[in-house]
Design an enzyme around this catalytic site. Structure first.
Site, PDB file in Angstrom:
ATOM      1  N   TYR A 149      37.892  35.454  37.210  1.00 51.98           N
ATOM      2  CA  TYR A 149      36.955  34.614  37.950  1.00 51.98           C
ATOM      3  C   TYR A 149      35.511  34.665  37.398  1.00 51.98           C
ATOM      4  CZ  TYR A 149      40.781  34.645  41.599  1.00 51.98           C
ATOM      5  OH  TYR A 149      41.854  34.518  42.015  1.00 51.98           O
ATOM      6  N   HIS A 157      47.867  40.679  37.954  1.00 54.83           N
ATOM      7  CA  HIS A 157      47.521  39.304  38.271  1.00 54.83           C
ATOM      8  C   HIS A 157      48.376  38.297  37.126  1.00 54.83           C
ATOM      9  CE1 HIS A 157      43.914  36.251  38.458  1.00 54.83           C
ATOM     10  NE2 HIS A 157      44.859  35.811  39.116  1.00 54.83           N
TER      11      HIS A 157
END
Length: 338
Positions: free
Chosen positions: A58, A143
């Protein structure tokens, strides 16, 4: 009305019904003004949110840096932070002033390198701790290993098991936009939390086919993310250009969302309230993780699960073919949460 806390994994953690997914702190889609982003985490805290989810992905580490700054001085034992492994950030030696191509409005001074090895996990955690300034990360997720299943099973999961056994982290799991591989990970590893995005919502209950029954059987906690399906369920009446799973929603999906909204309104509710509360009725789901890019939106999101609902709304949705008949509904969740 959904209140109270639920067990989160097998390491003694517990969460409230809403967590804050802080991708927006990494300038997702657009840069957050300097007078906005510092108020986001305090707004979540004041609204009672104590679970914060972040990732190196992010904003090329920016979200982790900002989250750490915002949490500085907060009582550490009162909050839970999860981050992720699988994307290492390395210097972009060819940087020439361009912006990040990965949906975040940040300079591309770093680039992502997929690495699901043991060394990659350890390096990723070390860098996350440095960026956040936190003394520990409570939960680590593998992830998006969609194209790296074998590497995750051989490298990342054993490393995470080692970290948990050494009490470096409390829990570990995987976070993905699909349920099938998550279900395989539940079967083949000793993970205790998974984050599933977009696959257990008012518009997509496919996680009922594999992940959710298995998670309930194995005592694995589920964090439901993407419950608004990229925005289509985020407003009382979606517009014709609403987004679904990161792309423009089809006319058929928009029409289906409006049919759900019609029923919600007949029972004094709204589409976002139903979208936030629906996943929490499943016994495996511990929390819903909602993203937001303003303090006002965070406060509004946190309040969605506190809205009282007429339980007949779920029966009407099922009768109309808008909800699977085997989906648990909120008339049972209140009894579980007390």
């Amino acid at each position: 009305m959904l209140t109270g806390r639920r067990p989160f994994g097998r390491g003694g953690l517990s969460v409230g019904p809403v967590g804050y997914g802080v991708a927006a702190l990494g300038n997702l889609y657009q840069a957050l003004p300097d007078d906005v982003w510092p108020r986001c985490v305090p707004a979540a805290w004041d609204a009672g949110v104590r679970y914060f989810d972040v990732a190196p992905h992010y904003g090329l580490g920016l979200a982790e840096e900002r989250l750490g700054q915002a949490l500085a001085g907060r009582p550490r034992d009162e909050l839970i932070v999860s981050s992720k492994v699988g994307r290492l950030l390395v210097p972009n030696e060819d940087y020439a002033g361009e912006r990040d191509p990965g949906m975040f409005d940040v300079p591309a001074t770093l680039r992502r390198v997929r690495d699901y090895s043991r060394d990659g996990v350890l390096r990723s955690l070390e860098n996350t701790l440095r960026r956040t300034g936190l003394d520990r990360i409570d939960v680590l997720f593998v992830h998006d290993p969609d194209d790296h299943e074998r590497e995750a099973l051989d490298g990342a999961f054993p490393a995470l098991e080692e970290l948990r056994s050494q009490d470096v982290i409390r829990s570990y799991g995987a976070g993905m936009n699909q349920s099938a591989m998550l279900a395989r990970f539940v079967r083949e590893t000793d993970l205790d939390i998974v984050m599933v995005a977009g696959r257990y919502t008012l518009l997509d209950q496919s996680a009922l086919d594999d992940l959710l029954p298995l998670a309930a059987e194995r005592g694995v906690s589920v964090a439901a993310a993407g419950v608004f399906n990229s925005g289509l369920l985020a407003t009382p009446r979606p517009g014709p250009v609403a987004r679904y799973d990161y792309a423009q929603a089809s006319a058929a999906l928009v029409e289906r969302a409006h049919r759900i909204a019609d029923i919600a309104e007949r029972h004094g509710a709204t589409l976002p309230v139903l979208a936030a509360q629906f996943p929490l009725a499943h016994p495996a789901v511990a929390t819903v993780v909602l993203g937001a890019d303003s303090p006002e939106q965070i406060v509004s999101n946190a309040a969605l699960v506190s809205e009282p609902l007429d339980p007949l709304v779920w029966a009407e949705l099922a009768d109309a073919g808008l909800l699977r008949a085997d989906a648990p509904t909120a008339d049972s969740v209140t009894e579980r949460m007390g």
